[in-house]
Scaffold this active site. Structure first.
Site, PDB file in Angstrom:
ATOM      1  N   ASP A 288       0.820  -1.226   0.000  1.00 54.62           N
ATOM      2  CA  ASP A 288       0.000   0.000   0.000  1.00 54.62           C
ATOM      3  C   ASP A 288       0.844   1.263   0.000  1.00 54.62           C
ATOM      4  O   ASP A 288       0.432   2.306   0.512  1.00 54.62           O
ATOM      5  CB  ASP A 288      -0.956   0.043   1.223  1.00 54.62           C
ATOM      6  CG  ASP A 288      -1.824  -1.180   1.294  1.00 54.62           C
ATOM      7  OD1 ASP A 288      -2.242  -1.661   0.236  1.00 54.62           O
ATOM      8  OD2 ASP A 288      -2.065  -1.671   2.418  1.00 54.62           O
TER       9      ASP A 288
ATOM     10  N   LYS B 296       2.236   2.179  -4.946  1.00 54.25           N
ATOM     11  CA  LYS B 296       2.970   1.702  -6.139  1.00 54.25           C
ATOM     12  C   LYS B 296       2.149   1.888  -7.400  1.00 54.25           C
ATOM     13  O   LYS B 296       2.691   2.194  -8.459  1.00 54.25           O
ATOM     14  CB  LYS B 296       3.310   0.206  -5.997  1.00 54.25           C
ATOM     15  CG  LYS B 296       4.350  -0.090  -4.945  1.00 54.25           C
ATOM     16  CD  LYS B 296       4.655  -1.571  -4.871  1.00 54.25           C
ATOM     17  CE  LYS B 296       3.509  -2.386  -4.353  1.00 54.25           C
ATOM     18  NZ  LYS B 296       3.099  -2.122  -2.973  1.00 54.25           N
TER      19      LYS B 296
ATOM     20  N   HIS C  55      -4.211  -2.050  -6.737  1.00 47.68           N
ATOM     21  CA  HIS C  55      -3.623  -0.751  -7.026  1.00 47.68           C
ATOM     22  C   HIS C  55      -4.741   0.221  -7.396  1.00 47.68           C
ATOM     23  O   HIS C  55      -5.477  -0.030  -8.323  1.00 47.68           O
ATOM     24  CB  HIS C  55      -2.624  -0.874  -8.177  1.00 47.68           C
ATOM     25  CG  HIS C  55      -1.388  -1.617  -7.788  1.00 47.68           C
ATOM     26  ND1 HIS C  55      -0.494  -2.115  -8.685  1.00 47.68           N
ATOM     27  CD2 HIS C  55      -0.894  -1.924  -6.571  1.00 47.68           C
ATOM     28  CE1 HIS C  55       0.494  -2.705  -8.040  1.00 47.68           C
ATOM     29  NE2 HIS C  55       0.273  -2.604  -6.760  1.00 47.68           N
TER      30      HIS C  55
ATOM     31  N   THR D 111      -9.773  -4.852   0.520  1.00 51.73           N
ATOM     32  CA  THR D 111     -10.679  -5.352   1.558  1.00 51.73           C
ATOM     33  C   THR D 111     -11.453  -4.245   2.265  1.00 51.73           C
ATOM     34  O   THR D 111     -12.386  -4.547   3.012  1.00 51.73           O
ATOM     35  CB  THR D 111      -9.866  -6.090   2.649  1.00 51.73           C
ATOM     36  OG1 THR D 111      -8.923  -5.161   3.188  1.00 51.73           O
ATOM     37  CG2 THR D 111      -9.127  -7.293   2.092  1.00 51.73           C
TER      38      THR D 111
ATOM     39  N   ARG E 184     -10.432  -2.591   4.717  1.00 54.18           N
ATOM     40  CA  ARG E 184     -10.074  -2.519   6.137  1.00 54.18           C
ATOM     41  C   ARG E 184      -9.317  -1.228   6.446  1.00 54.18           C
ATOM     42  O   ARG E 184      -8.475  -0.803   5.644  1.00 54.18           O
ATOM     43  CB  ARG E 184      -9.147  -3.691   6.516  1.00 54.18           C
ATOM     44  CG  ARG E 184      -9.828  -5.025   6.501  1.00 54.18           C
ATOM     45  CD  ARG E 184      -8.865  -6.134   6.881  1.00 54.18           C
ATOM     46  NE  ARG E 184      -7.842  -6.366   5.871  1.00 54.18           N
ATOM     47  CZ  ARG E 184      -6.864  -7.257   5.993  1.00 54.18           C
ATOM     48  NH1 ARG E 184      -6.749  -7.965   7.093  1.00 54.18           N
ATOM     49  NH2 ARG E 184      -5.995  -7.436   5.020  1.00 54.18           N
TER      50      ARG E 184
END
Ligand code: IMP
Length: 443
Positions: A13, A16, A41, A302, A304
């Protein structure tokens, strides 16, 4: 440079996607070499938001070839969904633009079922996986029972292997994990139905890449995750199930080390991590909440909330050494705007000792960070396009990061869009400085 690998320097994360997307403008071919759809991404192009999980970022440019190489694990249905969505939005129009390795392994629903059931069973000690079945798919690869895209050539043989695997996995799911088994017949039918749609992309990507490199094509290798999630060098067992560093380019693509010209590390101007495991510079409370909101630090795959921390120069030095990083692209500097002071972890302390290197895994969760505090800046930096456009304190922060990490900056991200980037040195542009010169900031 003609061939460049982009590798995450933290726990994934790092942003990139945005940097790969920017570099892809000058590449002929963009390659994913490890991981699966646990990576995501997020890219903002012309105000449009794209989330790519398996297809390399080159897909957002017309005419670039995207390769999903042998080191990846690919959920075939997730891949087809992603292709359909990209086509709907005007990308990947020609099937020749996507090449999928015949040696890449498939992620099947039983892998996801096992991943989720194991995590549930681990309770508080869960790894915090994405639940996409990545670990169990790599396990099958190593156990030599995995299904590869090559297997689709003979569907009857493929169906037999698939049924054998479903039988074995269901026994494990039911008796050991006490979880629901996976139905065999619908899965076999589904795979029969999608076989030809997949096979049109399947080829020997190793030979394709070797020939492309030999003919002078520019190739960008797009790493997923980050070195601290690497199965060997990361914070084991709180890692993903593949090598995420530069070594994975060679095994994961079937090309030789001397065909790679350089490695660009990607790092956020601070640090984040999702899932469990040690995170020495983690912060909590209001400051962490503010940074999470400002940086939109919620998992792309996800959703999260990500854990938040200050920039860790000890870990970054480790990442630079492990990967032979030429330079770093620093992302999301704008998220630090308004914070005062900004902190950098310069060393760790444990049992009265100061460490300037990453200790063994069993100690990393126990170290205390030693911080250096620098004055912050309050001016918006999102329109900066050169280092000299930045406030002096932001430049000081960058200068100090470079000194501490022993590597120069190639790019600095100042906002979410492709354009919101200060390009100090584009490795694909002629005249790019291939030395490890760090003196780049004072403008
Ligand atoms: P898995 O890769 O789904 O098995 O998850 C293992 C660990 O890697 C967990 O801590 C995940 O949160 C983490 N992880 C996997 N992929 C990514 C990613 O793309 N970004 C950040 N963390 C990830």
């Amino acid at each position: 440079m003609k061939t460049l690998a982009v590798v995450g320097s933290q726990w994934g994360d790092e942003g990139k996607g945005k940097i790969v997307d920017l570099l892809a403008a000058d590449a002929d071919i963009v390659v994913r070499f490890q991981g699966g759809n646990n990576a995501a991404h997020t890219l903002v192009v012309n105000g449009e938001r794209f989330v790519l999980r398996l297809v390399p970022a080159g897909a957002l440019y017309q005419g670039k070839i995207c390769v999903i190489a042998n080191g990846t694990v690919v959920d075939p249905i997730a891949l087809l969904d992603e292709i359909t969505e990209l086509k709907r939005r005007g990308h990947l129009k020609d099937d020749e633009l996507l090449k999928l390795s015949s040696e890449a392994h498939m992620v099947m629903p039983y892998h996801r079922a096992i991943d989720r059931a194991r995590e549930a069973r681990l309770g508080k000690s869960a790894i915090g996986t994405t639940g996409f079945g990545i670990g169990p798919a790599y396990e099958d690869k190593m156990a030599r029972v995995g299904l590869r895209f090559d297997d689709l050539a003979d569907f009857d043989a493929f169906a037999q292997k698939l049924q054998r695997n479903i039988r074995d996995k269901n026994a494990y799911l039911k008796t050991v994990l006490k979880a629901k088994p996976v139905a065999a017949a619908p899965l076999v039918s589904q795979m029969r139905a999608v076989r030809s749609r997949l096979l049109r992309y399947v080829c020997d990507t190793s030979r394709f890449l070797q020939e492309a490199i030999a003919s002078g094509k520019r190739v960008l290798f797009e790493g997923a995750h980050g070195i601290m999630l690497d199965i060997d060098h990361g914070t084991y067992p709180f890692v993903t199930s593949s090598n995420c560093g530069v070594s994975a380019v060679f095994s994961g693509c079937g090309i030789a080390p001397n065909s790679l010209d350089g490695v660009l590390g990607i790092s956020k101007a601070y640090a984040t991590r999702v899932g469990g495991g040690p995170f020495p510079t983690e912060i909590s409370g209001r400051l962490a909440d503010m940074m999470r909101e400002e940086g939109n630090e919620f998992g792309s795959a996800t959703g999260r909330p990500r854990r938040i921390g200050w920039f860790d120069a000890v870990l970054t030095r480790h990442a630079v050494r492990l990967n032979g990083m030429w330079r770093i692209a620093l992302t999301k500097l704008d998220v630090l705007t308004g914070l005062d002071p900004v902190k950098i972890c310069v060393a760790y302390q444990i049992r009265g000792r100061t460490l300037d290197q990453v200790p063994d895994s069993h100690l990393l969760g126990k170290v205390k960070p030693v911080y250096e505090s620098l004055p912050g800046w309050s001016e918006s930096i999102s329109s900066a396009r050169s280092l000299s456009d930045l406030p002096v304190n932001a430049r000081r922060y960058l200068q100090r990061l470079q000194e501490l990490c022993g590597v120069g900056l190639a790019m600095v991200g100042v906002g979410a869009s492709r354009e919101a980037t200060i390009v100090v040195d584009n490795p694909f542009h002629d005249g790019s400085d291939n030395s490890n010169n760090i003196a780049v900031t004072n403008g």
